[in-house]
Design an enzyme around this catalytic site. Structure first.
Site, PDB file in Angstrom:
ATOM      1  N   ASP A 207       0.846  -1.194   0.000  1.00 57.69           N
ATOM      2  CA  ASP A 207       0.000   0.000   0.000  1.00 57.69           C
ATOM      3  C   ASP A 207       0.885   1.249   0.000  1.00 57.69           C
ATOM      4  OD1 ASP A 207      -2.768   1.167   0.441  1.00 57.69           O
ATOM      5  OD2 ASP A 207      -1.742   1.957   2.222  1.00 57.69           O
ATOM      6  N   GLU A 265      14.794 -14.630   0.049  1.00 52.82           N
ATOM      7  CA  GLU A 265      15.185 -15.697   0.970  1.00 52.82           C
ATOM      8  C   GLU A 265      14.195 -16.856   0.924  1.00 52.82           C
ATOM      9  OE1 GLU A 265      15.877 -14.434   4.968  1.00 52.82           O
ATOM     10  OE2 GLU A 265      16.894 -12.588   4.350  1.00 52.82           O
TER      11      GLU A 265
END
Length: 557
Positions: A207, A265
């Site tokens: 957002d 990751e």
């Protein structure tokens, strides 16, 4: 390349179809009138039946709901109105079983003023979190530190009597802005992102992604020339400035690299950023998605406005293609913040269903990923609400000049014959119009010619023709309100043509295309003697030979 489940590994997001779910309005299972996570899980079969690749969940985190969940008081928990963390885990498992990725909203430019971080920060000027938010002394005359404005109107500064300082808020005063110049804030925010990665989410919708950083020196924004002249139709004072210093600061790029490094990751995770940056949106999108070390994709508000024409669509797409070298865009026509596109684009006396079918065919043929908003697959129009019905603070404050965003947030209609359209056994938090109930899912299921059937058919075509998912795009010259472009990829060339006009149009197929084989989209388009005839709001998808004239083989990107 896809596997047996239609997934494309780490690149699943490139060309994907995302379905946005507004949790409060999707399905209620408790009878309290508000949707919940269990309701979403129960209705995921419908979403999967559309042929989409992912769902985007608007905020469901713990929140006082001053801005309908975009004011988060706990980034690691589910608000009780939506259920519990266990309900979220079940939702993710069911979505994955159905082959759907799960993308969640991350609202990290600001928090709720009830968040424990802000409670501590405002307590004094020397506590451990004193610098976690944007604080500044008053000017000598007591006024705010500078001229920055809130998107929701008025100054972007609120006086706090405890610290005897102002704090910054780009939105409501109940949504104080986090200070991303503080590395501890970045670390804390990324820890909350890791929390949801560990719970199995596949991606994030960020957002207000360009609002994270502010100018360290709090320099005044200059006035916007058009606003001074009174020509930009501003409904709030925010549009009277050029927002050079309160957002889109260069430091944001380094944080986005940190965000991407965290995503990397984990396997096959992605993020899409919401960019609201006025005339700089494309440049910002380019900066945020290029280089392979920032966000995978972003979207702007370019196609979320009232403009509905071949020239506008071509202008927006060509501007993106010419500006963004190696980034990626996500196109949408509707979301939870704008008037539904069927209402925006249906002309007086026009047919909303025809607009809905035309729009999904157009969206599915554009180069980029695409996002659908719940209910548009039913052809829902904007709900007309009274002032007494409103829950949106923006509409309540500026009525009747601004009616707010509640008209696009009303509950989903599942069963035409049920009270409240099968959404709830209680009183819905927003009214569900009778016209929406008539368009319920069960009323359109299996109905040939329905908007729902059109959505399923078009999205199936998008999957069937790889060039629509990841191919290049090149526009062709036309006359009138006709849009034509070529998509090339995966060993195929497709011709896409759309007539935006309210009358029929003819378009002579360029000889350089070679023979064109029609692929039926059910709109009545026909080819006769190399002339394509399109009905009003008609569209055409055709296949042509890849070995046609070299002049047609230089499609951009």
């Amino acid at each position: 390349m896809t596997d047996g489940n239609g997934e494309r590994g780490a690149d699943w997001w490139r060309g994907c179809v995302i379905y946005q779910i507004y949790p409060r309005s999707f399905q209620d299972t408790t009878g309290d009138g508000s949707g919940d996570l269990k309701g979403i899980t129960a209705r995921l079969g419908h979403v999967a039946s559309l042929g989409v690749d992912a769902i985007w969940l608007s905020p469901f985190f713990k929140s006082p709901m001053a801005d309908m969940g975009y004011d988060v008081s706990d980034y690691r928990d589910v608000d009780p109105m939506f259920g519990a963390l266990e309900d979220f885990d079940v939702l993710v498992a069911e979505a994955h079983r159905l082959g759907l990725k799960v993308v969640i909203d991350q609202v990290i430019s600001h928090s709720s003023d009830k968040h424990e971080w802000f409670v501590e920060s405002r307590a004094s000027r020397d506590n451990p979190k004193a610098d976690w938010y944007v604080w500044a002394d008053a000017r000598s005359d007591g006024n705010a530190p500078n001229n920055w404005l809130s998107l929701f109107g008025g100054p972007a500064w609120e006086w706090d009597a405890t610290r005897r300082q102002y704090y910054m808020h780009n939105f409501l005063a109940a949504q104080p802005d986090l200070n991303f110049h503080n590395p501890e804030v970045q670390d804390a925010v990324l820890d909350t992102v890791r929390f949801w990665l560990e719970r199995g989410v596949d991606g994030f919708r960020l957002d207000t992604v360009n609002y994270y950083f502010h100018d360290r020196w709090l320099r005044d924004n200059p006035p916007l020339a058009e606003s001074v002249a009174g020509t930009n139709g501003a409904t709030t004072t925010y549009a009277f400035q050029e927002h050079l210093f309160d957002k889109t600061r260069p430091e944001n790029l380094d944080f986005l690299r940190r965000f991407r490094a965290l995503l990397d990751e984990y396997q096959d995770r992605a993020a899409v950023g919401e960019v609201g940056d006025e005339d700089r949106s494309l440049q910002t999108l380019a900066a945020y998605t290029s280089g392979g070390d920032r966000l995978q994709m972003c979207y702007t508000f370019d196609l979320l406005g009232p403009q509905f024409s071949a020239a506008h669509i071509r202008g927006c797409v060509e501007a993106f293609e010419g500006t963004v070298a190696d980034g990626w865009v996500c196109w949408a026509f509707s979301n939870h913040d704008v008037v539904r596109h069927v209402s925006r684009w249906t002309r007086p006396g026009g047919d909303p269903d025809r607009v809905a079918k035309f729009s999904i065919a157009l969206l599915a043929c554009l180069r980029g990923s695409i996002c659908l908003y719940q209910g548009e697959e039913l052809g829902l129009e904007e709900a007309e609400l009274t002032f007494e019905d409103l829950r949106d603070p923006l509409g309540i404050r500026y009525w009747p000049g601004v009616k707010g965003r509640d008209g696009c947030r009303t509950p989903m209609a599942w069963e035409a014959g049920a009270d409240n359209g099968g959404f709830t056994a209680g009183k819905p938090w927003l009214p569900l119009p009778a016209s929406h109930r008539a368009r319920a899912v069960d009323a359109q299921n299996g109905e040939e010619g329905s908007v729902l059937a059109a959505y399923r058919a078009v999205l199936a075509s998008r999957k069937r023709y790889p060039a629509l998912v990841s191919g290049s795009i090149r526009f062709l010259d036309t006359e009138g309100d006709v849009l034509a472009f070529v998509r090339v990829g995966e060993g195929e060339r497709l011709v896409c043509v759309f007539n935006f006009a309210d009358e029929s149009a003819n378009w002579a197929l360029p000889p350089a295309l070679g023979p064109v084989e029609a692929i039926d989209l059910g709109t009545g388009a026909v080819i006769a003697e190399d002339v394509l005839s399109l009905p009003p709001l008609g569209c055409f998808l055709g296949r042509t030979n890849l070995t046609a004239s070299p002049s047609m083989s230089s499609e951009a990107r």
